[in-house]
Enzyme design. Structure first.
Site, PDB file in Angstrom:
ATOM      1  N   GLU A 197    -121.371 -11.099 -16.433  1.00  0.00           N
ATOM      2  CA  GLU A 197    -121.299  -9.642 -16.297  1.00  0.00           C
ATOM      3  C   GLU A 197    -122.673  -8.977 -16.294  1.00  0.00           C
ATOM      4  O   GLU A 197    -122.985  -8.127 -17.124  1.00  0.00           O
ATOM      5  CB  GLU A 197    -120.413  -9.061 -17.394  1.00  0.00           C
ATOM      6  CG  GLU A 197    -118.991  -9.583 -17.321  1.00  0.00           C
ATOM      7  CD  GLU A 197    -118.100  -9.076 -18.440  1.00  0.00           C
ATOM      8  OE1 GLU A 197    -118.558  -8.260 -19.266  1.00  0.00           O
ATOM      9  OE2 GLU A 197    -116.928  -9.497 -18.495  1.00  0.00           O
ATOM     10  N   ASN A 223    -120.825 -15.136 -13.399  1.00  0.00           N
ATOM     11  CA  ASN A 223    -119.436 -14.694 -13.554  1.00  0.00           C
ATOM     12  C   ASN A 223    -119.381 -13.185 -13.747  1.00  0.00           C
ATOM     13  O   ASN A 223    -120.195 -12.618 -14.480  1.00  0.00           O
ATOM     14  CB  ASN A 223    -118.826 -15.400 -14.782  1.00  0.00           C
ATOM     15  CG  ASN A 223    -117.333 -15.185 -14.909  1.00  0.00           C
ATOM     16  OD1 ASN A 223    -116.586 -15.363 -13.951  1.00  0.00           O
ATOM     17  ND2 ASN A 223    -116.881 -14.814 -16.097  1.00  0.00           N
ATOM     18  N   HIS A 255    -109.159  -9.885 -13.566  1.00  0.00           N
ATOM     19  CA  HIS A 255    -108.297  -9.139 -14.482  1.00  0.00           C
ATOM     20  C   HIS A 255    -107.697  -7.992 -13.667  1.00  0.00           C
ATOM     21  O   HIS A 255    -108.355  -6.977 -13.422  1.00  0.00           O
ATOM     22  CB  HIS A 255    -109.107  -8.604 -15.664  1.00  0.00           C
ATOM     23  CG  HIS A 255    -109.652  -9.666 -16.556  1.00  0.00           C
ATOM     24  ND1 HIS A 255    -108.856 -10.381 -17.414  1.00  0.00           N
ATOM     25  CD2 HIS A 255    -110.910 -10.152 -16.716  1.00  0.00           C
ATOM     26  CE1 HIS A 255    -109.593 -11.252 -18.088  1.00  0.00           C
ATOM     27  NE2 HIS A 255    -110.848 -11.141 -17.668  1.00  0.00           N
ATOM     28  N   GLU A 287    -110.785 -15.907 -14.949  1.00  0.00           N
ATOM     29  CA  GLU A 287    -110.151 -15.234 -16.091  1.00  0.00           C
ATOM     30  C   GLU A 287    -108.918 -14.449 -15.659  1.00  0.00           C
ATOM     31  O   GLU A 287    -108.700 -13.324 -16.114  1.00  0.00           O
ATOM     32  CB  GLU A 287    -111.138 -14.286 -16.775  1.00  0.00           C
ATOM     33  CG  GLU A 287    -112.426 -14.932 -17.237  1.00  0.00           C
ATOM     34  CD  GLU A 287    -113.385 -13.959 -17.902  1.00  0.00           C
ATOM     35  OE1 GLU A 287    -112.926 -12.878 -18.342  1.00  0.00           O
ATOM     36  OE2 GLU A 287    -114.587 -14.269 -17.980  1.00  0.00           O
ATOM     37  N   ASP A 308    -105.481 -12.615 -15.158  1.00  0.00           N
ATOM     38  CA  ASP A 308    -104.219 -12.166 -15.726  1.00  0.00           C
ATOM     39  C   ASP A 308    -103.757 -10.954 -14.930  1.00  0.00           C
ATOM     40  O   ASP A 308    -104.551 -10.312 -14.233  1.00  0.00           O
ATOM     41  CB  ASP A 308    -104.306 -11.864 -17.224  1.00  0.00           C
ATOM     42  CG  ASP A 308    -105.535 -11.078 -17.634  1.00  0.00           C
ATOM     43  OD1 ASP A 308    -106.035 -10.273 -16.829  1.00  0.00           O
ATOM     44  OD2 ASP A 308    -106.006 -11.251 -18.766  1.00  0.00           O
TER      45      ASP A 308
END
Length: 663
Positions: free
Chosen positions: A324, A367, A402, A431, A433
């Site tokens: 990030e 990432n 996300h 990651e 979801d």
């Protein structure tokens, strides 16, 4: 990521603190049996029922106030916020069982943020697991703290306790219960995810709770890759300078190796969950952009990577080296983190160089989240292209993914993948979801059927896309194993989410069938999917300050309400949330909210708005999509920040030039 998170606990499952009743956490599960209660403290017998203080505070039975009946437990004489009532549960809790802990709390006077935690000790070393995060409690009524907790390791000491965030005021607790629902066996008559999706490894982010009992069975059955969600971050591996510990990560790595699973290392460098000492100079002051501080910081970075990556060597085949680092609102696209402010791009160059030297055979990734947003995607592309041209050893780009049931579209996600193809690097979904919520204002007592159906179609379409790009996508990881343990339960607001393939009782959802066999999704329902906006991840809940305002400058009667909440607090850092509501009868076309900090706070990352901070003065302006507030309309933004000394809420706010007074 994030995590969520995300903070660094390995045995915890967080649920929402409630003002009245416990939310249902079942998502498309089999009917739950009656919970089995193993602890009850109602304080109706005139005693403290085995509760003791954590220090020299005084615990006594009281009839002054009670949640139920006539008795409660009064806690007085506290001299530190961490002091409070605790109960020994060593002989009660069994490893691998998911317990629901519920306690009613009320301040004797004033207000504070209260949290529910567990202290455990192994080999004399103490660890602290947060069950319910900071929750606003005052003297006006009882507030229920309810959370789920799974003990994942052998311990010699185990106590649950209640503490406050900042003050040492007296408080009461009452009607404390601990219960569990007997676990269902995992389903063995359904296809394994890893047997159906064979184009790339499919992984799950895990804590210690995911490698024991039924959780461990589910994990090893369906997944062939794991990511330690928090256990490899800086605060977990080097909490104090040059003192390394792998107590959280080693059991996860050992489990993965024993089950033949690939391991993604997450993460060597991040602006969050990094101890404050990392950015403290030799003079004891916060680092600045001097040559001396830069040399010290990069030396600490190199030492950290050589120790942590070197500890695992070839056991970890992929590392998120930096996490990030993009802020699309900056002209150069680079996040103004403490790393960047002291060392510029050299911290990224150093991290990749050292990682390559230490683990030459590992794949090294950069990432980030929201890489399907064109502005952010393009800034990340430009950075990676620049670093490649300089010879920095980057092997791949990680897309966190996300997302939610309405956003992003498949086309936007495909454009994200296509953007990085010319760089010739690997791409991984790191990651993923899919939240059932589409705005911060939503909260469901149980996941609605139509949202779960939408979710199934999102998983179906996204996995179909990833498999179509198997030559580019080399791994897909879900940020969690099942809905009983997801960071989205407390981020961006506290509510029960259901973002994964398996429900809270580890049973397959429609989302699972979306990945494994879409023909088993109910064909009679056809959800419509429209664009929305997602935000970045990370941690816990609560205090709020409400203010009212009457901004001028538009026709009609103007007015607003502003709520500022600290939704997560940890040593040296915090997470916040701000909501603006237009309470007038005139539309607000473009907004600018300002405030002053008094505790040395600095905002490092902000989403759903644009940030300017000059010393103590903070200004946040609307994003392109949330600038118009109709009467009754609202806009929310969140942020991550740092603090020194204390973290008081701002005393006043100004909206579009008009001061808002705190009532």
């Amino acid at each position: 990521m994030r995590a969520l998170a995300r903070l660094a606990v390995t045995t915890l499952v967080v649920a929402a603190p409630l003002a009245a009743a416990t939310l249902s956490t079942t998502a498309n599960a089999a009917d739950d049996p009656t919970p089995i209660t193993v602890v009850t403290s109602d304080f109706e017998d005139g005693t403290v029922q085995g509760w003791v203080g954590r220090s020299a505070e005084t615990l006594a039975h009281s009839t002054t106030v009670a949640h139920g009946g006539i008795g409660s437990l009064e806690v007085t004489g506290r001299t530190a916020a961490w002091q409070g009532p605790s109960l020994d549960v060593l002989d009660v809790f069994e490893k691998g069982t998911a317990y629901t802990i519920s306690a009613w709390v009320r301040m004797a006077s004033g207000s504070d943020d209260v949290r529910l935690s567990v202290e455990r000790r192994t080999g004399g070393a103490a660890a602290y697991d947060q069950v319910v995060g900071n929750t606003a409690v005052n003297s006006g009524g009882w507030v229920n703290l309810t959370g789920r907790y799974t003990l994942a390791t052998d311990v010699e000491f185990l106590r649950m306790y209640v503490e406050t965030s900042s003050t040492t005021g007296s408080f009461y607790i009452d009607d404390v219960t601990v219960s569990y629902v007997p676990a269902l066996p995992i389903q063995t008559d359904i296809p394994r995810v890893k047997d159906v999706v064979t184009e790339f490894p499919v992984g799950a982010a895990i804590t210690g709770a995911e490698i024991v009992t039924e959780h461990g069975q589910l994990l090893s059955r369906h997944f062939n890759s794991v990511t330690p969600g928090n256990a490899l971050k800086w605060d977990a591996t080097e909490p104090n300078e040059n003192t390394f510990t792998y107590a959280q990560a080693d059991p996860l790595i050992a489990y993965a190796k024993a089950n033949g699973m690939a391991i993604r290392g997450h993460t060597l460098v991040w602006h969050n969950q990094t101890p404050s000492w990392v950015f403290t100079g030799a003079d004891g002051q916060p680092m600045t952009a001097t040559a001396e501080d830069k040399e010290l910081l990069l030396g600490r970075l190199e030492n950290h990577i050589r120790n942590v990556a070197g500890h695992y060597g070839d056991d970890i085949g992929v590392w998120d080296v930096v996490n990030e680092v993009i802020d699309e609102n900056q002209p150069d696209g680079l996040r103004r983190s403490s790393w960047y402010e002291v060392a510029g791009l050299d911290y990224i160059r150093t991290a990749f160089r050292v990682a390559r030297e230490v683990v030459p055979d590992a794949k090294l990734f950069i990432n980030d989240y929201n890489t399907n947003v064109p502005a952010k995607r393009d800034k990340l592309y430009n950075l990676v292209a620049q670093l490649q041209a300089e010879g920095v050893p980057i092997d791949g780009v990680g897309h966190q993914m996300h997302i939610n049931v309405n956003w992003p579209s498949v086309a936007e996600t495909e454009a994200m993948i296509q953007k990085f193809v010319p760089l010739g690097l690997e791409q991984q979904v790191t990651e993923m979801d899919v939240s059932i919520y589409t705005s911060n204002g939503e909260s469901f007592p149980a996941p609605p059927a139509d949202r779960l159906l939408k979710q199934a179609y999102v998983y179906r379409d996204m996995f179909a896309l990833f498999r179509r790009y198997a030559s580019e996508i080399t791994s897909v990881t879900l940020w969690g194993l099942a809905d009983d343990n997801t960071w989205l339960d407390t981020f961006p607001v506290t509510r029960k989410d259901a973002p994964l393939l398996f429900d809270t009782r580890l049973q397959a959802k429609s989302a699972y069938w979306g990945v494994v066999d879409p023909s088993k999704i109910n064909p009679s329902q056809s959800p419509s999917v429209s664009p929305s906006v997602s935000v970045s991840p990370s941690v816990s809940v609560s205090p709020s300050v409400s203010v009212s305002a009457s901004p001028s400058g538009s026709a009609g009667t103007a007015g607003c309400a502003v709520t500022y909440r600290v939704t997560g607090n940890w040593p040296g850092g915090f997470q916040g949330d701000v909501k603006i509501v237009n309470t007038g009868n005139a539309a607000i076309a473009g907004w600018s909210l300002t405030w002053q900090y008094t505790g040395g706070q600095r905002i490092a990352q902000l989403w759903n708005g644009a940030l300017t901070q000059d010393g103590t003065a903070v200004t946040v302006t609307n994003a392109s999509w949330n600038g118009t507030l109709a009467p009754g309309g609202s806009a929310s933004f969140g942020f991550l920040g740092s603090w020194t000394g204390s973290n008081p809420a701002p005393a006043a706010f100004t909206l579009n030039g008009t001061t808002c007074a705190v009532p």
